[in-house]
Scaffold this motif. Structure first.
Motif, PDB file in Angstrom:
ATOM      1  N   THR A  90      50.163 -13.376 -62.402  1.00  0.00           N
ATOM      2  CA  THR A  90      49.548 -13.097 -63.174  1.00  0.00           C
ATOM      3  C   THR A  90      48.323 -13.009 -61.528  1.00  0.00           C
ATOM      4  OG1 THR A  90      48.767 -13.704 -64.779  1.00  0.00           O
ATOM      5  CG2 THR A  90      46.993 -12.969 -63.814  1.00  0.00           C
ATOM      6  N   VAL A  91      48.827 -11.155 -61.023  1.00  0.00           N
ATOM      7  CA  VAL A  91      47.920 -10.664 -59.798  1.00  0.00           C
ATOM      8  C   VAL A  91      46.807 -10.010 -59.698  1.00  0.00           C
ATOM      9  CG1 VAL A  91      50.003 -11.792 -58.395  1.00  0.00           C
ATOM     10  CG2 VAL A  91      50.344  -8.980 -59.537  1.00  0.00           C
ATOM     11  N   PRO A  92      46.554  -9.083 -58.877  1.00  0.00           N
ATOM     12  CA  PRO A  92      45.395  -8.517 -58.814  1.00  0.00           C
ATOM     13  C   PRO A  92      45.970  -7.085 -58.774  1.00  0.00           C
ATOM     14  CG  PRO A  92      44.940  -9.882 -56.916  1.00  0.00           C
ATOM     15  CD  PRO A  92      46.305 -10.501 -58.022  1.00  0.00           C
ATOM     16  N   ASP A 129      52.743 -13.344 -50.421  1.00  0.00           N
ATOM     17  CA  ASP A 129      52.702 -13.324 -51.736  1.00  0.00           C
ATOM     18  C   ASP A 129      53.507 -12.533 -52.486  1.00  0.00           C
ATOM     19  OD1 ASP A 129      49.227 -14.192 -50.685  1.00  0.00           O
ATOM     20  OD2 ASP A 129      49.193 -12.105 -50.314  1.00  0.00           O
ATOM     21  N   MET A 171      42.001 -13.777 -62.405  1.00  0.00           N
ATOM     22  CA  MET A 171      42.745 -13.247 -61.223  1.00  0.00           C
ATOM     23  C   MET A 171      43.484 -11.796 -61.592  1.00  0.00           C
ATOM     24  SD  MET A 171      45.215 -17.286 -62.354  1.00  0.00           S
ATOM     25  CE  MET A 171      46.005 -16.769 -61.637  1.00  0.00           C
ATOM     26  N   ALA A 172      43.213 -11.215 -62.253  1.00  0.00           N
ATOM     27  CA  ALA A 172      43.870 -10.158 -62.580  1.00  0.00           C
ATOM     28  C   ALA A 172      43.134  -9.160 -63.118  1.00  0.00           C
ATOM     29  CB  ALA A 172      45.062  -9.908 -63.637  1.00  0.00           C
ATOM     30  N   ASN A 193      40.333 -17.443 -67.737  1.00  0.00           N
ATOM     31  CA  ASN A 193      40.878 -17.536 -66.192  1.00  0.00           C
ATOM     32  C   ASN A 193      41.727 -16.068 -66.353  1.00  0.00           C
ATOM     33  OD1 ASN A 193      41.862 -20.614 -68.171  1.00  0.00           O
ATOM     34  ND2 ASN A 193      40.729 -20.464 -65.418  1.00  0.00           N
ATOM     35  N   MET A 194      42.675 -16.048 -67.163  1.00  0.00           N
ATOM     36  CA  MET A 194      43.207 -14.811 -66.409  1.00  0.00           C
ATOM     37  C   MET A 194      42.530 -12.816 -66.138  1.00  0.00           C
ATOM     38  SD  MET A 194      46.372 -12.668 -68.593  1.00  0.00           S
ATOM     39  CE  MET A 194      47.625 -11.499 -68.144  1.00  0.00           C
ATOM     40  N   GLU A 227      50.326 -17.444 -65.223  1.00  0.00           N
ATOM     41  CA  GLU A 227      50.068 -17.444 -63.950  1.00  0.00           C
ATOM     42  C   GLU A 227      50.292 -17.534 -62.885  1.00  0.00           C
ATOM     43  OE1 GLU A 227      46.516 -21.035 -61.757  1.00  0.00           O
ATOM     44  OE2 GLU A 227      47.728 -21.372 -63.811  1.00  0.00           O
TER      45      GLU A 227
END
Length: 504
Positions: free
Chosen positions: A317-319, A293, A345-346, A341-342, A314
């Motif tokens: 863009t991570v948790p 990851d 994802m986050a 969407n963001m 994108e």
């Protein structure tokens, strides 16, 4: 009274020696003679409003220019005695504040009287500045005289033809200008400074400085000082101003491992380029093939260029993402992606900075606590979406000129719809216009609001403030409403109480 204090020359020397406006007002009350010469010195040393100078041409009809609050004056036929008084008064002035605009017919009457009765206007004028937004350049041309040395103009709302006048006509009418201040809009391609041959001090107030404007300064041989305010960046040439694109070839396993290790060490990332779609596909293929990851510890991302696409954002863009400073996004599809969407994802984004409300809603940002928005127009649909952010505690609006309350401002039964922000405790407005704050407060319920702040350009007038205060007392009881009448602001919009970690 000593006889020397009745000599006009001596009085003028005394009054002109470090006397403030209020000192001169007091001196004018001593006697008629002192009043005459105190007024004369006042006219020669202080900024006098254009409306006051035009009073000898009464009767004057006042109206409001279009949708702005700037007074628009209509002057009728001018008689010779009125013209003589007006001409004599204008030729005493050295500083002028343009606080109104004149209708075209009024300018025709003034020009006709000038031809008929003779006499020059504003023969000693050295400095002028516009104190109202929307002053037409036909009005400024009336006072652009050869003696002029300093001019501060607000050209934010002027069309391109008027900017051409500032670039070409004004330096011919006033060739001795040594100090020039201009507030610009972002669409200022028609403006250049090459004809201001005597210019020494230039102040520009604008978000973006275009190349033709900057290059034209090379013709100002005497220029010694340039002051830039609000300037975020100097643009490249318009034919080559796009964000750089990066293309990546086939990714080997060893390259991927190095990239993976390095990305997982980063906590803060600056996005200064776009990644081509084919390159993004190669990155995804390498991820599925070699595993791992990316950007596992990333906390903050920031865009540093304008045309960043959603595919590039994108990728990072991570948790773990906690703050997203997206201050330069220009594409509508990118804004739509940020809104839709963001947050999926986050989901832990607590600090968000965006620069426009078109195609943008924030209803999915459930962890959002700190929002900063830079936009001329705040859409009601965008503002309604904030009601779905249950943890939102702070909102900062920068450069807000209009609150578009047309959309969704009434429910189906005709009642006014209110936006509920139950956890909000700070609301700030800066570098905007007075209108939005009134509408925002009237349509929003903020029971925990404690800090309501604005700078001088964004502050409401007395009448609007009188409407805001009862609303706050009813729905935001923690706000010190008495303080709102005494906000410690200055003409530059700075305030010692404006503290915090705001981006803008």
């Amino acid at each position: 009274m000593h006889p020397a204090l009745k000599v006009p020359e001596i009085l003028c020397l005394i009054f002109g020696h470090d006397f403030t406006r209020y000192d001169l007002f007091n001196c004018s009350l001593v006697c008629r003679l002192w009043g005459i010469w105190a007024q004369d010195v006042l006219l020669r040393t202080e900024h006098v409003s254009l409306q006051a100078v035009l009073q000898p041409l009464a009767p004057i009809t006042r109206s409001t220019y279009q949708y702005r609050d700037i007074p628009c004056l209509e002057i009728g036929n001018i008689e010779e005695p009125d013209w003589c008084r007006f001409s004599a008064l204008s030729n005493k002035l050295t500083k002028l504040a343009i606080d109104c605009t004149l209708r075209y017919t009024s300018l025709e009457h003034i020009n006709y009287a000038k031809q008929k009765f003779g006499g020059a206007l504003f023969g000693q004028l050295e400095a002028l500045h516009t104190v109202a937004e929307g002053v037409q350049l036909d009005t400024i041309s009336l006072v652009a005289v050869p003696s002029l040395k300093s001019a501060f103009l607000s050209c934010y709302t002027l069309p391109s033809d008027d900017l051409i006048w500032v670039a070409n006509a004004m330096p011919v009418m006033a060739p001795n200008i040594v100090r020039l201040g201009i507030t610009l809009s972002t669409s200022n391609r028609e403006l250049e400074m090459s004809r201001y041959s005597a210019l020494k001090h230039l102040e520009l107030r604008n978000e973006h400085i275009l190349p033709q404007l900057w290059e034209s300064l090379a013709n100002c041989q005497l220029l010694t000082k340039v002051v830039l305010t609000w300037c975020n960046k100097v643009e490249k040439r318009w034919g080559n101003w796009s964000t750089p694109y990066v293309e990546i070839g086939n990714i080997e396993k060893t390259h991927w491992r190095r990239f993976l290790v390095q990305s997982n060490k980063i906590t803060s990332l600056m996005i200064d380029c776009n990644i081509g779609r084919s390159s993004l596909q190669r990155i995804r293929h390498a991820k599925s093939k070699f595993g791992g990851d990316l950007f596992g510890q990333l906390k903050t991302i920031k865009t540093n260029v304008r045309l960043v696409r959603s595919e590039t954002i994108e990728l990072v863009t991570v948790p773990s993402l906690n703050a997203a400073i997206l201050s330069n996004i220009q594409f509508d599809e990118t804004r739509a992606w940020v809104g839709d969407n963001m947050p999926g994802m986050a989901p832990n984004v607590a600090h968000l900075v965006v620069n426009w409300t078109s195609k943008l809603e924030l209803s999915r940002y459930l962890a959002l606590e700190h929002l900063e928005l830079r936009s001329r127009v705040v859409r009601r649909r965008f503002w309604d979406s904030l009601a779905s952010c249950p943890l939102l505690k702070k909102i900062v609006l920068t450069g807000c000129f209009i609150f578009d309350s047309v959309e969704s401002d009434q429910s189906a039964n005709g009642d006014v719809g209110f936006v509920s922000l139950p956890e909000l405790h700070t609301l700030k407005l800066r570098l905007g216009r007075p209108g939005p704050i009134l509408l925002l407060v009237l349509c929003t319920r903020m029971p925990k609001l404690e800090c309501l702040w604005w700078d001088l350009p964004s502050g409401p007038g007395p009448l609007a403030l009188d409407r805001i205060v009862p609303q706050l007392k009813l729905y935001s009881p923690k706000v010190d409403t008495d303080m709102l009448y005494h906000l410690n602001t200055d003409n530059h919009g700075h305030n010692p109480t404006d503290i915090g970690n705001d981006y803008w």
